[in-house]
Every structure is written in structure tokens, then in C-alpha cells.
Write an enzyme that holds these catalytic residues in place. Sequence first.
Site, mmCIF file in Angstrom:
data_model
loop_
_atom_site.group_PDB
_atom_site.id
_atom_site.type_symbol
_atom_site.label_atom_id
_atom_site.label_comp_id
_atom_site.label_asym_id
_atom_site.label_seq_id
_atom_site.Cartn_x
_atom_site.Cartn_y
_atom_site.Cartn_z
ATOM 1 N N SER A 1 36.573 -19.060 -16.375
ATOM 2 C CA SER A 1 35.258 -19.690 -16.583
ATOM 3 C C SER A 1 34.159 -18.523 -16.812
ATOM 4 O O SER A 1 34.375 -17.579 -16.179
ATOM 5 C CB SER A 1 34.578 -20.585 -15.568
ATOM 6 O OG SER A 1 33.541 -21.010 -15.828
ATOM 7 N N TYR B 1 33.363 -21.861 -6.417
ATOM 8 C CA TYR B 1 33.665 -22.171 -7.730
ATOM 9 C C TYR B 1 33.632 -20.729 -8.425
ATOM 10 O O TYR B 1 34.619 -20.004 -8.795
ATOM 11 C CB TYR B 1 33.145 -22.984 -8.430
ATOM 12 C CG TYR B 1 33.511 -23.227 -9.723
ATOM 13 C CD1 TYR B 1 34.601 -24.077 -10.011
ATOM 14 C CD2 TYR B 1 32.753 -22.723 -10.913
ATOM 15 C CE1 TYR B 1 35.315 -23.906 -11.281
ATOM 16 C CE2 TYR B 1 33.331 -22.863 -12.447
ATOM 17 C CZ TYR B 1 34.478 -23.575 -12.437
ATOM 18 O OH TYR B 1 35.245 -23.620 -13.755
#
Length: 221
Positions: free
Chosen positions: A174, A187
Site C-alpha cells: 500500500s 495497518y
Amino acid sequence: MLWTLRALPIRSKKGCDPSCDQHGKQDINFRRIKATARSALVTGAAGGLGRAIALRLAREGWSLVLLDADQAGNAQTLSLVQQNAGVGTAFTVDVSNPDAFSAVVAQVERKSPPIELLVNNAGIEGTVAPVWSYGLDVFDAVWNVNVRGTLVGMQSVLPGMIRRGRGAVVNIASTSAIRGRKGLAGYVASKHAVLGLTRTAALDVAPHGLRVNASMGSLLK
């Protein structure tokens, strides 16, 4: 809300496979490795990005192995694959469990073509909280799926690829790993770790003629 996938310049000598289209939609191009590939294993296939990847691979002619902890969602993805003339099998698996993951790989390769592509897509976001109050139990849960699951996937599949002398891995990372995101300590840290695992694995497998790449997703408004 659209996903755009960008190919991170982490590669072995063989180059990088993922790409994105000009409109920013999820569109990973596997054509360059299709010629030598047979079965593709996709984790986190029950919905969203994992389902989109599975359907794209089915259109490219891959035999699919779909893994997810969500049995119903995974079965629905398999049904969609079959409706589009694709071939595959679905397994309900905790990707962080090495015994369960390896058992699936062994079962598939006894009855089907060997796994030539692994897409480590399984991941969870966790809760939103400032870093000083972020729950350690949540952090551990996110890390377990996003990081441990990625490592377990590679450990389960790479030995067979090395023996056969061909194969590729795509780890879904990401842009949050580079930019950070407010309130998502677990995350962001996990996706940063996925990049580190990808860099290390790419160097480890390069002498065997294999590729390990990361594809970085971001949200578009």
C-alpha cells in the site's frame, strides 16, 4: 471509490510484472508470466480487490486456487469465476497458519498443475485510533494476517517454484507504507513490513530465476 495499483520498483533481474491502467482502476497485468504459469493462488479472494484479481486471472486463462477465512465470500468468488468460464477451487484457510497453508498447496499440487503464481492479497485494516492508544491486541491481529500471512504464503509456495525453476509472487502492499495514514498504526506498519519482506525475498530468489514484486494500492476520491 477506486483502487489504483502501482508497481513498486522492487524486482529481481527478471523484472517487474504488475501494472496499472491509465484510469486508476485495479488492473494487474500477468500476461508476461502467463506463458510459463499454470495455477495461481490468490489469498483474500472473498471480495474486493482479491475478487477482482481472481476474475482478471480467470480471464487470462489461469487455474485458480482461492484462499480466504470467509467461506461464503470465497465460494461466491469461485462461482463468479466459473460463470466466466474460469476454473478453480476454494479453500477456507487462516493464511497465518503455516500447516493449513502448506496443506492446501500440497493438496492442489497432487491433483492440479503446480502453483506458478502467488498473489498475497489477504489483509485487514484494524481499528482507527491514535498511536498512543492503539490497542496492542488489534496491532497483533493486523500483523498476524498482513505480515505473517504474507511470509507464510511465500514459505509455502516458493520451495516448489525453486525446484521447478519458474514462478512469481506478487505481494499486495500500500502507498500507506510510504505516506502513513492517520490512526492506522497497525495497518501502516504492516504494509511497511510487507515491502521489507518483498525486497528480501526478491534478493533471495533472484539466483533461482524467480520474481517477487510488490503492488502498491491507494484510494482515489
